[in-house]
Scaffold this motif. Structure first.
Motif, short mmCIF file in Angstrom:
data_model
loop_
_atom_site.label_atom_id
_atom_site.label_comp_id
_atom_site.label_asym_id
_atom_site.label_seq_id
_atom_site.Cartn_x
_atom_site.Cartn_y
_atom_site.Cartn_z
N LYS A 68 -1.99 -7.38 32.88
CA LYS A 68 -2.26 -8.45 31.89
C LYS A 68 -1.70 -9.60 33.05
O LYS A 68 -1.66 -10.62 32.70
N GLU A 69 -1.28 -9.35 34.29
CA GLU A 69 -0.90 -10.31 35.06
C GLU A 69 -1.04 -10.03 36.69
O GLU A 69 -1.44 -8.75 36.76
N ALA A 70 -1.11 -10.78 37.44
CA ALA A 70 -1.26 -10.45 38.94
C ALA A 70 -0.73 -11.43 39.91
O ALA A 70 -0.40 -12.75 39.41
N LYS A 71 -0.35 -11.10 41.12
CA LYS A 71 0.10 -12.21 41.95
C LYS A 71 -0.85 -12.31 43.08
O LYS A 71 -1.28 -11.20 43.64
N SER A 79 2.35 -22.04 47.56
CA SER A 79 3.21 -21.21 46.76
C SER A 79 2.31 -20.04 46.16
O SER A 79 0.99 -20.11 46.24
N GLU A 80 3.20 -18.85 45.85
CA GLU A 80 2.65 -17.77 45.19
C GLU A 80 1.71 -18.09 43.83
O GLU A 80 2.24 -18.95 43.26
N SER A 81 0.48 -17.45 43.85
CA SER A 81 -0.22 -18.00 42.55
C SER A 81 0.08 -16.74 41.59
O SER A 81 0.07 -15.40 41.90
N ARG A 82 0.52 -17.08 40.43
CA ARG A 82 0.49 -16.00 39.19
C ARG A 82 -0.51 -16.14 38.44
O ARG A 82 -0.94 -17.51 37.88
N PHE A 83 -1.28 -15.00 38.00
CA PHE A 83 -2.35 -14.98 37.32
C PHE A 83 -1.92 -14.53 35.56
O PHE A 83 -0.95 -14.07 35.40
N SER A 84 -2.60 -15.25 34.80
CA SER A 84 -2.49 -14.97 33.49
C SER A 84 -3.87 -14.79 32.92
O SER A 84 -4.64 -15.17 33.25
N PRO A 85 -3.92 -14.11 31.49
CA PRO A 85 -5.03 -13.92 31.07
C PRO A 85 -5.71 -15.22 30.78
O PRO A 85 -5.48 -16.27 30.32
N ASP A 107 -7.55 -15.44 54.42
CA ASP A 107 -7.61 -14.31 53.46
C ASP A 107 -6.67 -14.66 52.32
O ASP A 107 -5.65 -15.27 52.33
N ILE A 108 -6.90 -14.09 51.20
CA ILE A 108 -5.84 -13.98 49.85
C ILE A 108 -5.78 -12.65 49.59
O ILE A 108 -6.85 -11.64 49.44
N GLN A 109 -4.80 -12.03 49.29
CA GLN A 109 -4.53 -10.96 48.71
C GLN A 109 -3.95 -11.10 47.46
O GLN A 109 -2.97 -11.73 47.03
N ILE A 110 -4.39 -10.20 46.74
CA ILE A 110 -4.01 -10.04 45.04
C ILE A 110 -3.61 -8.91 44.68
O ILE A 110 -4.17 -7.88 45.24
#
Length: 190
Positions: A68-71, A79-85, A107-110
């Motif tokens: 349900k989340e990712a960084k 800053s760090e990106s925080r994913f939400s639904p 590059d972007i790493q998730i």
């Protein structure tokens, strides 16, 4: 004669097939299965727009992440990106490009917060800050006609001049109809 339009249509289909999508898409890696073959779907990351200037913002969308989340991290993110639904499924985040980011591809790493630690990667292009980009539509036109047209567009309706021209054209059209009928009647009587 029909071969030219057919040729253009075929060329358009081939071009559309060969051109890549505008959003940067990436394949996923699973923490325990780097090929991603263990899961039925592949995690994809899309970056919209695919390029931004320093200080700009990009939208990140992650599909097929079981958590349900990712960084997300990149060397150009402020800053760090925080994913939400997201409302339509998948995960969503926004990322601001650092004001001192260097131009080029980055590059972007998730990392998903699912049991497998699913990973995805993507790419964002940072454009040169000095590169001219339009911020609003340009009001161009021959000798100021764009400004004049914009002012005239806000009128409430036709003015007196337009009404007189319209009535004159209607009178000419009615006269032509009457003249044509009279001519046909004379020809029919002869």
């Amino acid at each position: 004669m029909r071969s030219i339009p057919l040729t253009f249509c075929a060329a358009a289909v081939v071009a559309a097939t060969l051109v890549s999508a505008p959003a940067a898409l990436a394949d996923s890696e699973s923490g325990s299965d780097p090929t991603g073959s263990g899961s039925g779907s592949r995690t994809t990351l899309s970056v919209t727009p695919p390029s931004a200037a320093p200080g700009g913002e990009v939208a990140l969308r992650l599909d097929a992440c079981e958590g349900k989340e990712a960084k997300g991290n990149s060397d150009v993110f402020a800053s760090e990106s925080r994913f939400s639904p997201a409302a339509d499924g998948g995960l969503y985040a926004k990322a601001r490009i650092s004001s001192d980011a260097s131009p080029g591809d980055h590059d972007i790493q998730i990392v998903c917060t699912d049991a497998k630690g699913t990973k995805a990667s993507g790419r964002v292009t940072v454009t040169d800050r000095d590169q001219a980009t339009p911020l609003a539509p340009v009001r161009a036109g021959g000798g100021g006609t764009a400004v004049r047209t914009a002012k005239e567009a806000h009128q409430d309706g036709p003015g007196t001049v337009q009404a007189v021209i319209g009535l004159a054209l209607a009178a000419v059209a009615a006269g032509a109809v009457v003249f044509r009928r009279a001519r046909r009647r004379r020809q029919a009587e002869d």
